[in-house]
Every structure is written in structure tokens, then in C-alpha cells.
Design a protein around this motif. Sequence first.
Motif, PDB file in Angstrom:
ATOM      1  N   PHE A   1       0.814  -1.211   0.000  1.00 36.45           N
ATOM      2  CA  PHE A   1       0.000   0.000   0.000  1.00 36.45           C
ATOM      3  C   PHE A   1       0.856   1.275   0.000  1.00 36.45           C
ATOM      4  CE2 PHE A   1      -3.342  -2.851   1.776  1.00 36.45           C
ATOM      5  CZ  PHE A   1      -4.264  -2.667   0.762  1.00 36.45           C
ATOM      6  N   GLY A   2       1.865   1.301  -0.858  1.00 32.76           N
ATOM      7  CA  GLY A   2       2.667   2.509  -1.031  1.00 32.76           C
ATOM      8  C   GLY A   2       3.790   2.673  -0.034  1.00 32.76           C
ATOM      9  N   ASP A   3       3.844   1.837   0.992  1.00 28.95           N
ATOM     10  CA  ASP A   3       4.932   1.904   1.967  1.00 28.95           C
ATOM     11  C   ASP A   3       5.937   0.783   1.711  1.00 28.95           C
ATOM     12  OD1 ASP A   3       3.885   4.111   3.344  1.00 28.95           O
ATOM     13  OD2 ASP A   3       2.582   2.820   4.551  1.00 28.95           O
ATOM     14  N   VAL A   4       7.130   0.936   2.274  1.00 27.98           N
ATOM     15  CA  VAL A   4       8.136  -0.117   2.198  1.00 27.98           C
ATOM     16  C   VAL A   4       8.116  -0.844   3.541  1.00 27.98           C
ATOM     17  CG1 VAL A   4      10.510  -0.731   1.647  1.00 27.98           C
ATOM     18  CG2 VAL A   4       9.531   1.383   0.740  1.00 27.98           C
ATOM     19  N   ILE A   5       7.859  -2.145   3.495  1.00 26.24           N
ATOM     20  CA  ILE A   5       7.762  -2.946   4.713  1.00 26.24           C
ATOM     21  C   ILE A   5       9.011  -3.808   4.855  1.00 26.24           C
ATOM     22  CG2 ILE A   5       6.347  -4.579   6.013  1.00 26.24           C
ATOM     23  CD1 ILE A   5       4.900  -1.976   5.289  1.00 26.24           C
ATOM     24  N   TYR A   6       9.480  -3.919   6.087  1.00 23.95           N
ATOM     25  CA  TYR A   6      10.652  -4.743   6.386  1.00 23.95           C
ATOM     26  C   TYR A   6      10.308  -5.789   7.435  1.00 23.95           C
ATOM     27  CZ  TYR A   6      13.681  -1.717   3.697  1.00 23.95           C
ATOM     28  OH  TYR A   6      14.271  -1.043   2.663  1.00 23.95           O
ATOM     29  N   ILE A   7      10.716  -7.024   7.160  1.00 21.36           N
ATOM     30  CA  ILE A   7      10.739  -8.044   8.204  1.00 21.36           C
ATOM     31  C   ILE A   7      12.189  -8.113   8.664  1.00 21.36           C
ATOM     32  CG2 ILE A   7      10.350 -10.469   8.793  1.00 21.36           C
ATOM     33  CD1 ILE A   7       8.321 -10.619   6.526  1.00 21.36           C
ATOM     34  N   LEU A   8      12.458  -7.546   9.823  1.00 23.53           N
ATOM     35  CA  LEU A   8      13.820  -7.535  10.357  1.00 23.53           C
ATOM     36  C   LEU A   8      14.058  -8.809  11.151  1.00 23.53           C
ATOM     37  CD1 LEU A   8      14.034  -3.834  11.627  1.00 23.53           C
ATOM     38  CD2 LEU A   8      14.658  -4.734   9.384  1.00 23.53           C
ATOM     39  N   MET A   9      15.157  -9.477  10.873  1.00 27.05           N
ATOM     40  CA  MET A   9      15.515 -10.704  11.583  1.00 27.05           C
ATOM     41  C   MET A   9      16.572 -10.371  12.626  1.00 27.05           C
ATOM     42  SD  MET A   9      15.530 -13.400   8.394  1.00 27.05           S
ATOM     43  CE  MET A   9      15.831 -12.249   7.048  1.00 27.05           C
ATOM     44  N   LEU A  10      16.199 -10.465  13.869  1.00 29.22           N
ATOM     45  CA  LEU A  10      17.060 -10.017  14.965  1.00 29.22           C
ATOM     46  C   LEU A  10      17.752 -11.192  15.644  1.00 29.22           C
ATOM     47  CD1 LEU A  10      14.592  -7.429  16.557  1.00 29.22           C
ATOM     48  CD2 LEU A  10      16.325  -7.020  14.787  1.00 29.22           C
ATOM     49  N   SER A  11      18.937 -10.907  16.170  1.00 32.77           N
ATOM     50  CA  SER A  11      19.702 -11.935  16.876  1.00 32.77           C
ATOM     51  C   SER A  11      19.235 -12.035  18.328  1.00 32.77           C
ATOM     52  CB  SER A  11      21.195 -11.595  16.826  1.00 32.77           C
ATOM     53  OG  SER A  11      21.426 -10.338  17.444  1.00 32.77           O
ATOM     54  N   GLU A  12      19.815 -12.970  19.067  1.00 32.75           N
ATOM     55  CA  GLU A  12      19.444 -13.190  20.467  1.00 32.75           C
ATOM     56  C   GLU A  12      19.688 -11.947  21.324  1.00 32.75           C
ATOM     57  OE1 GLU A  12      18.047 -15.662  21.955  1.00 32.75           O
ATOM     58  OE2 GLU A  12      18.289 -17.441  20.704  1.00 32.75           O
ATOM     59  N   ASP A  13      20.753 -11.215  21.006  1.00 33.94           N
ATOM     60  CA  ASP A  13      21.115 -10.044  21.821  1.00 33.94           C
ATOM     61  C   ASP A  13      20.652  -8.733  21.189  1.00 33.94           C
ATOM     62  OD1 ASP A  13      22.797 -10.235  19.685  1.00 33.94           O
ATOM     63  OD2 ASP A  13      24.634  -9.732  20.770  1.00 33.94           O
ATOM     64  N   TYR A  14      19.493  -8.757  20.553  1.00 33.95           N
ATOM     65  CA  TYR A  14      18.989  -7.554  19.895  1.00 33.95           C
ATOM     66  C   TYR A  14      18.738  -6.449  20.918  1.00 33.95           C
ATOM     67  CZ  TYR A  14      14.212  -8.344  21.553  1.00 33.95           C
ATOM     68  OH  TYR A  14      13.109  -8.494  22.345  1.00 33.95           O
ATOM     69  N   ASN A  15      18.820  -5.214  20.443  1.00 31.09           N
ATOM     70  CA  ASN A  15      18.585  -4.030  21.290  1.00 31.09           C
ATOM     71  C   ASN A  15      17.593  -3.142  20.545  1.00 31.09           C
ATOM     72  OD1 ASN A  15      18.855  -1.314  22.337  1.00 31.09           O
ATOM     73  ND2 ASN A  15      20.698  -2.024  23.426  1.00 31.09           N
ATOM     74  N   MET A  16      16.374  -3.025  21.073  1.00 30.30           N
ATOM     75  CA  MET A  16      15.336  -2.278  20.365  1.00 30.30           C
ATOM     76  C   MET A  16      15.655  -0.790  20.267  1.00 30.30           C
ATOM     77  SD  MET A  16      13.220  -4.114  18.902  1.00 30.30           S
ATOM     78  CE  MET A  16      12.082  -2.861  18.373  1.00 30.30           C
ATOM     79  N   LYS A  17      16.315  -0.247  21.292  1.00 30.76           N
ATOM     80  CA  LYS A  17      16.680   1.180  21.229  1.00 30.76           C
ATOM     81  C   LYS A  17      17.669   1.407  20.093  1.00 30.76           C
ATOM     82  CE  LYS A  17      18.374   5.123  23.860  1.00 30.76           C
ATOM     83  NZ  LYS A  17      19.110   5.636  22.709  1.00 30.76           N
ATOM     84  N   GLU A  18      18.619   0.495  19.983  1.00 32.17           N
ATOM     85  CA  GLU A  18      19.609   0.596  18.895  1.00 32.17           C
ATOM     86  C   GLU A  18      18.921   0.478  17.539  1.00 32.17           C
ATOM     87  OE1 GLU A  18      22.832  -2.455  17.227  1.00 32.17           O
ATOM     88  OE2 GLU A  18      23.279  -1.831  19.285  1.00 32.17           O
ATOM     89  N   CYS A  19      17.952  -0.431  17.450  1.00 26.57           N
ATOM     90  CA  CYS A  19      17.202  -0.635  16.212  1.00 26.57           C
ATOM     91  C   CYS A  19      16.405   0.625  15.856  1.00 26.57           C
ATOM     92  CB  CYS A  19      16.281  -1.830  16.373  1.00 26.57           C
ATOM     93  SG  CYS A  19      15.460  -2.329  14.847  1.00 26.57           S
ATOM     94  N   THR A  20      15.764   1.216  16.870  1.00 25.38           N
ATOM     95  CA  THR A  20      14.985   2.448  16.661  1.00 25.38           C
ATOM     96  C   THR A  20      15.882   3.590  16.214  1.00 25.38           C
ATOM     97  OG1 THR A  20      13.421   1.747  18.379  1.00 25.38           O
ATOM     98  CG2 THR A  20      13.389   4.064  17.737  1.00 25.38           C
ATOM     99  N   ASP A  21      17.031   3.712  16.854  1.00 30.33           N
ATOM    100  CA  ASP A  21      17.981   4.770  16.489  1.00 30.33           C
ATOM    101  C   ASP A  21      18.477   4.594  15.058  1.00 30.33           C
ATOM    102  OD1 ASP A  21      17.706   5.864  18.980  1.00 30.33           O
ATOM    103  OD2 ASP A  21      19.563   5.013  19.791  1.00 30.33           O
ATOM    104  N   LYS A  22      18.709   3.335  14.667  1.00 33.04           N
ATOM    105  CA  LYS A  22      19.192   3.043  13.322  1.00 33.04           C
ATOM    106  C   LYS A  22      18.170   3.496  12.285  1.00 33.04           C
ATOM    107  CE  LYS A  22      21.822   0.947  10.183  1.00 33.04           C
ATOM    108  NZ  LYS A  22      23.178   1.437   9.845  1.00 33.04           N
ATOM    109  N   LEU A  23      16.902   3.166  12.492  1.00 30.80           N
ATOM    110  CA  LEU A  23      15.851   3.563  11.560  1.00 30.80           C
ATOM    111  C   LEU A  23      15.652   5.075  11.550  1.00 30.80           C
ATOM    112  CD1 LEU A  23      13.182   0.769  12.100  1.00 30.80           C
ATOM    113  CD2 LEU A  23      14.640   1.094  10.110  1.00 30.80           C
ATOM    114  N   ASP A  24      15.788   5.687  12.714  1.00 29.20           N
ATOM    115  CA  ASP A  24      15.646   7.146  12.795  1.00 29.20           C
ATOM    116  C   ASP A  24      16.719   7.842  11.950  1.00 29.20           C
ATOM    117  OD1 ASP A  24      14.414   9.548  13.973  1.00 29.20           O
ATOM    118  OD2 ASP A  24      16.361   9.787  14.978  1.00 29.20           O
ATOM    119  N   LYS A  25      17.939   7.349  12.030  1.00 31.41           N
ATOM    120  CA  LYS A  25      19.038   7.926  11.234  1.00 31.41           C
ATOM    121  C   LYS A  25      18.778   7.722   9.738  1.00 31.41           C
ATOM    122  CE  LYS A  25      22.617   7.352  14.755  1.00 31.41           C
ATOM    123  NZ  LYS A  25      23.798   6.571  15.183  1.00 31.41           N
ATOM    124  N   ILE A  26      18.279   6.540   9.381  1.00 38.90           N
ATOM    125  CA  ILE A  26      17.973   6.271   7.970  1.00 38.90           C
ATOM    126  C   ILE A  26      16.904   7.234   7.473  1.00 38.90           C
ATOM    127  CG2 ILE A  26      16.957   4.585   6.368  1.00 38.90           C
ATOM    128  CD1 ILE A  26      18.281   2.373   8.057  1.00 38.90           C
TER     129      ILE A  26
END
Length: 280
Positions: free
Chosen positions: A230-255
Amino acid sequence: MNNYKVLLVDDEQEVINLVIRKIDWESLGFQVIGYAQNGEEAIELAELETPDVVVTDIKMPFMDGLTLSRKLKKKYEDIKIIIFSGFDEFEYAREAIKIEVEEYILKPIHSEELSEILRKLKESLDKERSAKWNIAKLQQYYENSLPILRDQFFISLIQGRIEENFIENYKIDYQIHLDAPYYVIAIMHMKDPKEKVQYEIRPELMRVSLRQFTDESLEGYCSFKSFFYFGDVIYILMLSEDYNMKECTDKLDKICKRAGRIFHTEVVAGLGKVYDQLSM
């Protein structure tokens, strides 16, 4: 369509010459690509020329016709073999049937009989070739359709329309690597530009560019699958055992910030809930 390739095998040169001379190979759809005077020579020629059909005598020095036929059938399962023999013995014929040769005919060879056998053999080869061609075309069509099939699978997955016990089959059929301890859905949304950019680009091309830019930005950070929805780009992110959601959020924010500067419009991202399985 090219003629089918024939290899003649007989220890008597006169017989080979007679067979070559008496049969109108071209009109029957065949081409004699060589001849050998024993089984060992025939094996070597077969490796070089990959004949469709081998016409061989049964009694020859070094390697007889039955042994040759067994070896050829083992190595080239589609090869067709015609055996001719001066011996009207049941054991020879029974062994030929076991090897699954196409025809077992007795000497002296009659051109009419061999020509009729070759006509029938060509019909059989034509059917096989046509079937293989159709299968090859279907396989090519399937491979060309894989990107669309994968996107449809991803969309059905995030909509929760695929049961857990069917997911593995789809992954195999569509050749998708989607294994990870955890998964999270990310949405990249590009707002319409507020002002006209110097080089105006259609919105759909802008979204393609955003996907490419985000794909490249996520490379090395985590594994992912991306698709349009529907006009958006969707991602299925595959995270490791030691994932960090804050780090993930910061990464997307920078992008988003970098993409906004590049495309002269606001780009925003959203992250969903973290799952430990693909059925959501």
C-alpha cells in the motif's frame, strides 16, 4: 530443430558402411556423428559427442553390445539404444529387455525395418524433447515469478493469513531464507514532497529509491526482507538473540533523516512488536 545424433557401433566396417549407405538418415531426422568398432571406442565417442541414439552390434571384441548398453544407460539415462545381432537367442533378447533398449533386431539388417524403427524412435524423441522444453519453460516462468510470489507470501504473512504449519513449505518453495530467533516489522513511509524538487520524480519511483536506499543502509546491521505494501516499504527484520530495540529504533531514525535530506521530503518509520516466530 536439429537432427538427432546417432552413433554406430560394429566391429565389421562393412556393416557400418552398409548401414550408413542404406538409410536416408537426414530425411528420418537423424545424423550419424561417428562410428566405433568396439564398446570401449563407443564409450569414448559418446563422452565427446553425447549421441541421442546408439545403434550397436551385440558381439564385439573388448566390450560387447550388452555391456556397452548397460554402461551407456547408467551414464546417460535418456539415451536410446538399438541392438542388432546375428544370434536369435532368448537370453540375449531377455538381457536387452532388462537394460531397456529400444529395439533388438536380427541380422541381416533390412533398410525398411531399420527405417521404420527410426521413424517410431523419432516420434518418441520428439515427444520427450517437447515435454522437456515445456518443463524448462515452466521452470523459467516460475523463476521469473519468484519475486512476485515472495512479496505475496510476505504480505500474507504480516496479515496473519498463513498458518504456522504451512510457512516452512512456502519458504522452501519460494527459496526464502527467513530464520532468526526474533522478528520485528518495520514500516518506512515517505510523505509527499512539500515543495517541487529540481528533478521531479514520480512517487512510485521515489518509493523504489527509498527501498533501495534503506536496503543498502541496513546491510551489515541485520538480515531482512523488504517489499511494498500500500505505497509503503515494509521490512521483516531478523534479529539476533542479543537484539537491542533502542539501537534498532535509532538506526531507523538515522535512515529516515538521511533519506529525508536526499529525497527532499519527510520519511518516517514505525516498529511493531517483537515476535519469536513467523506466525503473527
